[in-house]
Structure formats: C-alpha cells, structure tokens
Write a protein that holds these residues in place. Sequence first.
Motif, PDB file in Angstrom:
ATOM      1  N   THR A  66       0.829  -1.197   0.000  1.00 36.12           N
ATOM      2  CA  THR A  66       0.000   0.000   0.000  1.00 36.12           C
ATOM      3  C   THR A  66       0.870   1.257   0.000  1.00 36.12           C
ATOM      4  OG1 THR A  66      -1.615  -1.242   1.293  1.00 36.12           O
ATOM      5  CG2 THR A  66      -1.889   1.140   1.216  1.00 36.12           C
ATOM      6  N   LEU A 116       2.763   1.739  -3.344  1.00 38.28           N
ATOM      7  CA  LEU A 116       1.897   2.142  -4.446  1.00 38.28           C
ATOM      8  C   LEU A 116       1.527   3.616  -4.320  1.00 38.28           C
ATOM      9  CD1 LEU A 116      -0.514  -0.879  -5.015  1.00 38.28           C
ATOM     10  CD2 LEU A 116       1.258  -0.019  -6.533  1.00 38.28           C
ATOM     11  N   ILE A 117       1.376   4.106  -3.097  1.00 38.31           N
ATOM     12  CA  ILE A 117       1.063   5.530  -2.912  1.00 38.31           C
ATOM     13  C   ILE A 117       2.293   6.386  -3.208  1.00 38.31           C
ATOM     14  CG2 ILE A 117       0.330   7.289  -1.272  1.00 38.31           C
ATOM     15  CD1 ILE A 117      -1.101   5.101   0.294  1.00 38.31           C
ATOM     16  N   TRP A 176      -0.543   6.257  -6.552  1.00 38.55           N
ATOM     17  CA  TRP A 176      -1.932   5.826  -6.578  1.00 38.55           C
ATOM     18  C   TRP A 176      -2.738   6.522  -5.478  1.00 38.55           C
ATOM     19  CZ3 TRP A 176      -3.148   0.039  -7.854  1.00 38.55           C
ATOM     20  CH2 TRP A 176      -2.500  -0.308  -9.045  1.00 38.55           C
ATOM     21  N   ALA A 215      -4.727   1.970  -3.758  1.00 41.63           N
ATOM     22  CA  ALA A 215      -3.465   1.295  -3.417  1.00 41.63           C
ATOM     23  C   ALA A 215      -3.712   0.165  -2.420  1.00 41.63           C
ATOM     24  CB  ALA A 215      -2.483   2.307  -2.829  1.00 41.63           C
ATOM     25  N   GLY A 263      -5.218  -2.600  -4.382  1.00 45.96           N
ATOM     26  CA  GLY A 263      -4.207  -3.093  -5.322  1.00 45.96           C
ATOM     27  C   GLY A 263      -3.151  -3.932  -4.627  1.00 45.96           C
ATOM     28  N   ALA A 264      -2.708  -3.457  -3.472  1.00 45.38           N
ATOM     29  CA  ALA A 264      -1.684  -4.199  -2.732  1.00 45.38           C
ATOM     30  C   ALA A 264      -2.227  -5.547  -2.278  1.00 45.38           C
ATOM     31  CB  ALA A 264      -1.223  -3.387  -1.524  1.00 45.38           C
TER      32      ALA A 264
END
Lengths: 294, 371
Positions: B84, B87-88, B93, B98, B101-102
């Motif tokens: 997370t 991804l941020i 994201w 995120a 997605g994670a």
Amino acid sequence: MSGSLLLQSLILGVLLGGLYALLAAGLTLYFGVMRVVMIAHSAFLILAAYLAWWFQGETGIDPLVSLLVTVPLFFVIGYVMQRLLLSRLRPASLTMMSVLLTFAIALVIEGGLGYVFSGTQRRIQLDYSSSSIEVLGANIAVVKLIAFALAGVALVGLWALMKLTRFGQALRATIQHPEAARLLGVNTDRIAGFGFGLGLATAAIGGTALSLDSTIYPSLHWHWIGPLMAIIVVGGLGSIPGAAIAAMVLGISQSLLQIPLGTTWAQTVFYVALFATLMVRPQGFFGGRLAQRF
Amino acid sequence: MPSASSTRSAFDTALLGVRGLILVVAAVLVLAFPRMAPDAFILSVGVVIASYAALAVGWNFVGGFTGYISLGHAAYSGLGGYGTALLIIDAGWNPWLALVGAAVAVALIAVPIGVASLRVRGASFVIVSISLVLILLLVSQSWSGLTGGSNGLRVPRPFADDVLRPEQHERFFYLNVALVVVALAVWWAIDRSRFGTGLKAIREDEDKAQALGVPTFAYKLAVFVISAFFTAMAGGLYALWFGSLDPIFQFSILIGSYMVLMSLLGGIRSLFGPVVGAVIVGYSLEYFKAQYGDTQFHLVALGLLLALVVLFMPDGVLPALGSLVDRLRPDRATSIREMTAAELLEHNRAIEKDSGTDGAAEDRETEEVVR
C-alpha cells in the motif's frame, strides 16, 4: 577473491556447520521421541549463553565451567517439560499444538531474559577472545575452534550414548517403534522424557559455545530458529544423520556465500534450501515416508 | 450450533433469541464505541483491537477451515502494508486504490508460496510459515532502496490535513469494522458451501478427504489465497492508519502469533471466535504494554496466555460456552454438533474402555491412525 580468503571461509563454514549439527541433532531428537517440533530450542540456547555470560561476570571463572551446572539443569528442565507439559497434549493434534506450546515457552524465555538482563547486547570478554591461529594464511579465531571442539565432543558423546549404552538402545527403540519397545519392557514415557532432556542438554552446550564469540541479546533466538528449522526440514524431520549432513552443507554454503553477498543475504541460503526442498522432495533428503505429514 | 430444521424446540428458539440479542447488543456497542470512548488514547486502542480482529479473521480462513496453523501470516499483513505504502509513494496511486491493489498483489504472491508450503502438513507447514516471515524481514531490512530499511517508511495520510487525529481514529475504526464484517460474511458463506465442507474434511482427515474425491490441494490453495488477501487488507489499513512502517514490527513473528492466539482463544471453528479472541487478547496486550511497556514482561504474559490456551482450552472460548449450553439442553441426546477428530477419538476410547477392551497397544494404534 584470494585463495586464503576462500580457505578461511571454508574453515569457518565447517566450524559453523559443526555447531549447527549439534543443535539440529537436538531438534531431531525431540521429533524422534515425541513427534514434537521444539521452537523453544534456540531460546534455551540463548538462555544457556546468558547463564554462561552471567556466570563469567559474577565469578570471573571461564564460562566453560558453567557447563557443569547448565547441562544437568537443562536435562532436568527438558525431562520436566516433557512429562508435565508436552505429554498433556492430545495425541490427535500433538504435532501442531506442540509447536504453539514450545513457541509460548520461547516467548516466556525471551521475555524473562529481557526482564532480568534488559535488552542490552552482551558479550563475554576472555583473555583468549581475540587470539587466533594461522592455518595456511587463514586466520581462525581460537574461540571458534573451542566452540567447534565442544560441538564435536558433544556429538561424539551423543553418538556413543545412542549406540553403546542400554539407555541409547531403549531410546532408539522408542524412536523406531514405540509399541514394540513397550512390549519389550521399555518404559517409553520415561525414555521420551530422558530423550527430551538429552536434547535440551545439547542446547546448553551449544549456547555456551555460542556465548564465547557472539554478542547476545534476548531476541537473538529468532536468528537461530530459522536456519535450524530449515536444516531439519532439508535433512528430513527425525533423521539425525540427515540433520548433521544438511547442517554441514548449509553452514559451509552460508560461509562461502558471505564473500560475494554479505552476511545478511547469505543467510537466505537456508530459506532458499528450505523452499527448494519442499518443491523437490517435501519429506526432506533423508527423511522417511512419514516426514511429509508432520 | 444453529439447527435449521422446522421442528425447533423451545430451547433452541430461546437460544436463538439470546444469540440474536447478544449479536444486536454487540453490534450497537461496537458502532457506538467511538462516541463513548473518553479520550483519543482509548479510541486508538479500539482501532488497534479492530485491526487485530481483521487480522485474526483473515488468518482464520486457513486456520479455521483447514486446520493448517500458520505462525507467519505477518508476512501477508506486512506485504499488504508495504505494498500500500509503495503504491502511494512510488506509483502515486490513490490511497484506497493502493490498499486494494496491494491486497490483490499479495493474493497473487500467495499463489506460489501456497503451492510450495501447502505440500507439507502440520509442523513442517508451521516451520515454513515462520521462515517466510524471517525471509521477508531479512529482505525488507536489506533492500533499503525500496523499503527504507531499518529507517522505515512514512505512509502519507489518506485524509486531508484538516481531519484531526481523533477523527482519523474514528474513521479507521469504522473502516476496520467494515473489513471485519465483510471478511466474516465471506467466512460464513464458505462455511455453508460445498467448498467449506471440503475444507473441513481436510481439517479432520486429509487423506480420507482426498480418497473421497475432494480436490484437497486446489481447495487448500484457494482458501490460502483468500486468507492472504484479507490479511493484506488488514495490514494495509493498519499502515494507512499508523502512518509509518518498520520491518521489525511489520514482519514480526509476534504479530503472526497474535493472530494464532486470538483465533485459538476465541475458537477457530466458530464464526465469531477470532473476533472474541481479538477483543480479549488485544485488550490484554494493550494493558500489558501500558503497565510493563519498558520491560519485556509483556512477552512473558503473551507466552503464558498462549500456553494456557493450548493446554487447557485448545478449542477456544466460544466452543467451550457452546458445550456449556449443550449441557443445559433438555434433549441433549438429539443435539447435532460437530465433533473434532480428537473428540471422536476420546469418545471411542471411552466406549472401548467401557466394553472392557484392554491394552494400551490398541489405544496406541488408534492414535497412529488419527495422526
């Protein structure tokens, strides 16, 4: 890479492998007599190391002397632990629950060490701490040699005990076929307790050997538990020769990989070996057909 | 156990009413908690407990259904948290995207891990699960370019700056509760399905289940991946709330053992077991940390608690309560309840002893078979 560096790593690998072999033999012993995976083994290792350090600090006598106390003490602790705690678990879920129970014991030991001695890193100072001998251009620390010698003596002693005495015969019979052993008049419950005590006694020796040249702290046992568990899975749960061979091979590989990879990444060799073993041969390289189920 | 037949006895109806009442009261208490909490600290303890509950329910997909005890589920919560955050930070994201997605990425990673580790059972599986966390700890500490190494990683706040700390706690509390509710709903649905029946057959006797045509490996793998997904969601949510990640705390065997302890204590076979366990364990842990925070004593407390549960209450609090209720039941003989393989063994052994069959050797044999 110079030849002497390679030789030095190789020798260090053998020395390390010897210590691993001693400790893995203890783990295999528990598994053999009780089908128990003893997560707390390395916590007892650190406990013994702390006792050696404390003994040396209080009395100034060589930490090896503390073995006279810790080995019998650990034997008794192991016997009591098996008889009072582990034998209470239900047979159907013994293997799984024993992992959790010994894990709990490991936490209690780690927490207790932190409580009594604080989380500070400790190290034994000895007259011969920094001395080393030279073999073909390779420097080998004396303390590492002493640790290896201890492991070697303990392993040979363990082998002699298992092969040459009546107790060893009874213990091997209990491991191989508990029902048949009982038919022949072996008190398997008591033998299992003794086997457990014997395993823990190896942790006392290993821990004292470890204390000679390592910095110790309460949570150090996590660094040992992974490699040791990997060794017994690769060797095949319950097989003492398998554990010894896997310990040597992995100890040497770790030592050699430290040259190109550094200490941290070299440690992953144990886990790579663990997962590779599971993919290729889940029961381990020396384990029997049954090992896969545990 | 709810008996679904139309001929429900008065006792069962009363029991159902009591259960319903407890559930409603519990739900109201949970939803009203942020309003009742006297200060921000208590509120944050509530968030921690809700987060533990989410982790425990995530863990219980594997532990409860298949009986495979994983001590290393912190691997998935930690990966969820780091995923997370990365991804941020690195991919820019949206935080919530995120998070999901994670969790999806972790579920994908869990496939090969599951293929490798589910080949072995029992103790070997536990060893592998522990190793997984130790590997990830090594990697996350060494790969400092990606994870910040021992310095840790700062996770940006998902809410605007004008949302104050107590309000954040409140929102994250509800988010965690929502995650718990979704996970429980999925658990409940699996519990009632053919898939769930197959998984429970694996738990009781994997060889027999296989012989009866249950695709054991595929089932185990599927539930393993579901478990990893929910655990990663819980880990990601924790990362967003806590705001910083440190390898030692993310990939910690302690976190994994909390999950096991919570689920075992509450009861891994019951829907609400892990939640009840999370409330008990979470509260005690926070209490121990508050009382003995500067020493390692809370480890001793955790260890003793785990040992007591394993020795004296291996089925957990809720099943213990259930059997207590069963004892009060007027028509005990007709009650249908799930029996574990161990209980069945005890039961059979008692019958055997009664009928005068003698010999430890025979007992030993039944043990061998069950093993």
